[in-house]
Scaffold this active site. Structure first.
Site, PDB file in Angstrom:
ATOM      1  N   SER A 153       0.823  -1.217   0.000  1.00  0.00           N
ATOM      2  CA  SER A 153       0.000   0.000   0.000  1.00  0.00           C
ATOM      3  C   SER A 153       0.855   1.265   0.000  1.00  0.00           C
ATOM      4  O   SER A 153       1.831   1.372   0.754  1.00  0.00           O
ATOM      5  CB  SER A 153      -0.919   0.005   1.225  1.00  0.00           C
ATOM      6  OG  SER A 153      -1.579   1.257   1.312  1.00  0.00           O
ATOM      7  N   SER A 169      -0.546   4.156   0.743  1.00  0.00           N
ATOM      8  CA  SER A 169      -1.219   5.113   1.633  1.00  0.00           C
ATOM      9  C   SER A 169      -0.341   5.576   2.795  1.00  0.00           C
ATOM     10  O   SER A 169      -0.326   6.772   3.098  1.00  0.00           O
ATOM     11  CB  SER A 169      -2.517   4.508   2.171  1.00  0.00           C
ATOM     12  OG  SER A 169      -3.383   4.233   1.110  1.00  0.00           O
ATOM     13  N   THR A 222      -8.700  -1.616   2.393  1.00  0.00           N
ATOM     14  CA  THR A 222      -8.446  -2.012   1.014  1.00  0.00           C
ATOM     15  C   THR A 222      -8.752  -3.497   0.838  1.00  0.00           C
ATOM     16  O   THR A 222      -9.301  -4.132   1.749  1.00  0.00           O
ATOM     17  CB  THR A 222      -7.009  -1.585   0.595  1.00  0.00           C
ATOM     18  OG1 THR A 222      -6.830  -1.869  -0.780  1.00  0.00           O
ATOM     19  CG2 THR A 222      -5.931  -2.286   1.405  1.00  0.00           C
ATOM     20  N   LYS A 228     -13.178  -4.580   1.791  1.00  0.00           N
ATOM     21  CA  LYS A 228     -14.059  -3.435   1.568  1.00  0.00           C
ATOM     22  C   LYS A 228     -15.540  -3.710   1.859  1.00  0.00           C
ATOM     23  O   LYS A 228     -16.266  -2.815   2.275  1.00  0.00           O
ATOM     24  CB  LYS A 228     -13.900  -2.910   0.138  1.00  0.00           C
ATOM     25  CG  LYS A 228     -12.575  -2.217  -0.100  1.00  0.00           C
ATOM     26  CD  LYS A 228     -12.519  -1.649  -1.490  1.00  0.00           C
ATOM     27  CE  LYS A 228     -11.327  -0.720  -1.653  1.00  0.00           C
ATOM     28  NZ  LYS A 228     -11.408   0.075  -2.877  1.00  0.00           N
ATOM     29  N   ASN A 245     -14.161   2.183   1.639  1.00  0.00           N
ATOM     30  CA  ASN A 245     -12.686   2.221   1.690  1.00  0.00           C
ATOM     31  C   ASN A 245     -12.214   3.078   2.858  1.00  0.00           C
ATOM     32  O   ASN A 245     -11.043   3.400   2.970  1.00  0.00           O
ATOM     33  CB  ASN A 245     -12.094   2.732   0.372  1.00  0.00           C
ATOM     34  CG  ASN A 245     -12.363   4.207   0.131  1.00  0.00           C
ATOM     35  OD1 ASN A 245     -13.186   4.815   0.819  1.00  0.00           O
ATOM     36  ND2 ASN A 245     -11.675   4.785  -0.816  1.00  0.00           N
ATOM     37  N   ASP A 253     -13.884   6.756  -3.204  1.00  0.00           N
ATOM     38  CA  ASP A 253     -13.458   6.460  -4.584  1.00  0.00           C
ATOM     39  C   ASP A 253     -14.210   7.292  -5.630  1.00  0.00           C
ATOM     40  O   ASP A 253     -13.648   7.664  -6.654  1.00  0.00           O
ATOM     41  CB  ASP A 253     -13.647   4.970  -4.903  1.00  0.00           C
ATOM     42  CG  ASP A 253     -12.554   4.115  -4.293  1.00  0.00           C
ATOM     43  OD1 ASP A 253     -11.465   4.651  -4.017  1.00  0.00           O
ATOM     44  OD2 ASP A 253     -12.787   2.914  -4.081  1.00  0.00           O
ATOM     45  N   GLY A 272     -15.988  -4.775 -12.312  1.00  0.00           N
ATOM     46  CA  GLY A 272     -15.648  -5.172 -10.946  1.00  0.00           C
ATOM     47  C   GLY A 272     -15.924  -4.052  -9.960  1.00  0.00           C
ATOM     48  O   GLY A 272     -16.746  -3.172 -10.215  1.00  0.00           O
ATOM     49  N   TYR A 275      -2.099   2.478 -12.332  1.00  0.00           N
ATOM     50  CA  TYR A 275      -0.974   3.402 -12.126  1.00  0.00           C
ATOM     51  C   TYR A 275       0.391   2.703 -12.064  1.00  0.00           C
ATOM     52  O   TYR A 275       1.404   3.353 -11.855  1.00  0.00           O
ATOM     53  CB  TYR A 275      -1.199   4.285 -10.897  1.00  0.00           C
ATOM     54  CG  TYR A 275      -1.407   3.541  -9.604  1.00  0.00           C
ATOM     55  CD1 TYR A 275      -0.337   3.095  -8.852  1.00  0.00           C
ATOM     56  CD2 TYR A 275      -2.697   3.296  -9.133  1.00  0.00           C
ATOM     57  CE1 TYR A 275      -0.532   2.409  -7.679  1.00  0.00           C
ATOM     58  CE2 TYR A 275      -2.905   2.612  -7.954  1.00  0.00           C
ATOM     59  CZ  TYR A 275      -1.816   2.176  -7.229  1.00  0.00           C
ATOM     60  OH  TYR A 275      -2.017   1.494  -6.064  1.00  0.00           O
ATOM     61  N   GLY A 283      -3.700   6.788 -13.481  1.00  0.00           N
ATOM     62  CA  GLY A 283      -4.246   6.311 -12.217  1.00  0.00           C
ATOM     63  C   GLY A 283      -3.746   7.046 -10.972  1.00  0.00           C
ATOM     64  O   GLY A 283      -4.411   7.024  -9.936  1.00  0.00           O
TER      65      GLY A 283
END
Ligand code: ATR
Length: 293
Positions: free
Chosen positions: A19, A21, A66, A70, A91, A106, A134, A224, A245
């Site tokens: 991640s 984040s 994540t 979720k 999220n 999101d 998805g 991304y 992304g």
């Protein structure tokens, strides 16, 4: 005099080591001079609902959630925001007045870069083609609907999935087309969006070409890694507008930071920082794989 307590937030996933984040939120915290930490938590899916419920008893302000947690985040929540309800996944979990709230950023994360490139007037006259059916696709469709895009065409490699999603939504502006008609459909699109994993490092490229695309079309790829996907490279070659992304990744993180730390993230060149990290990771992987390039 006692100093203020350190604010604590984090991200839960399984696995979680990849991640970005923690890097992003920690840089924002440092830049803003906030006494806070943002920690990755490895949470096993079968323990997640319980773990989330205990958040109310801790000093943790909130967590991002994540894959694959979720949906479990929704089950654990006392309150579900409109966004999380619409997408059917959360999220972001945070505690408000002693209640655990499940939210989803999101939609906002996807919309901000888009409205940076197209006016709401243009979007309200646009046709969008969304590839993929998805979790990411649901957030994108919800965002496009909220932006009043009047025609949204959903195309997925497995046709039934796209048809089912559209049937469930049952909205006149959203319909599916067969995968086999994707090339012809592209000629109608003002916005072309890839929500699939195709084009990611070590995955095949999305099997479309843009020769039918309008010269005014905007291509938005949620992938991304790499930053320049084969789809974006073709869009660049044809002189089309593009969004990658990374902007969405950053924009979905912003509202979480505000919820957790009580102020908006500071000015920071987050894209350059993330790009550097991703390049470092891919160089490391190439070295491990024995790739001399
Ligand atoms: P996410 O939650 O990130 O959207 P997901 O729910 O696993 O991930 O969905 C992945 C999407 O990418 C699916 O729509 C999948 O198509 P299928 O339903 O046919 O599996 C799509 N996808 C994955 N690889 C693809 C590829 N090479 N070409 C086209 N679509 C692909």
């Amino acid at each position: 005099m006692r100093g203020s307590l350190v604010k604590v937030a984090g991200v839960c996933g399984w696995p979680i080591h990849h991640s970005l984040s923690p890097l992003l939120h920690t840089a924002w915290l440092k830049q803003a001079g906030i006494r806070g930490v943002y920690i990755p938590f490895m949470v096993k899916p079968w323990e997640a609902e319980n773990a989330f419920r205990t958040l109310k008893k801790t000093r943790i302000q909130g967590v991002n959630v994540t894959l694959p947690l979720k949906q479990l985040a929704l089950n654990a929540a006392d309150e579900i925001t409109q966004e999380a309800q619409t997408i059917g996944a959360a999220n972001c979990l945070y505690v408000k007045n002693g209640q655990l709230v499940a939210h989803n950023t999101d939609m906002e994360g996807f919309s901000r870069p888009l409205i940076g490139q197209r006016t709401s007037d243009e979007l309200s006259r646009s046709t969008a083609i969304v590839f993929g059916a998805g979790g990411a696709s649901r957030a994108v469709i919800a965002a496009l609907l909220a932006l009043d895009v009047p025609e949204i065409i959903l195309i997925n490699r497995t046709d039934e999935k796209a048809a089912t999603l559209c049937a469930q939504a049952n909205l006149p502006s959203l319909y599916s087309m067969p995968w086999g008609q994707r090339q012809a459909a592209l000629a109608r699109a003002d916005v072309i969006i890839n929500t699939t994993s195709a084009g990611m490092d070590n995955y095949p490229a999305l099997d479309i070409h843009l020769k039918n695309a309008r010269s005014s079309a905007l291509v938005y790829d949620l992938v991304y890694t790499p930053e320049m996907t084969p789809l974006l490279a073709e869009a660049r070659h044809r002189g089309l507008d593009r969004i990658g992304g990374l902007p969405m990744l950053i924009e979905q993180a912003r509202p979480s930071f505000t919820l957790f730390f009580g102020q908006e993230p500071p000015e920071l060149d987050a894209a350059s920082m993330l790009r550097k990290e991703l390049n470092g990771r891919s160089n490391l992987k190439a070295m491990r794989d024995g790739d001399p390039s």
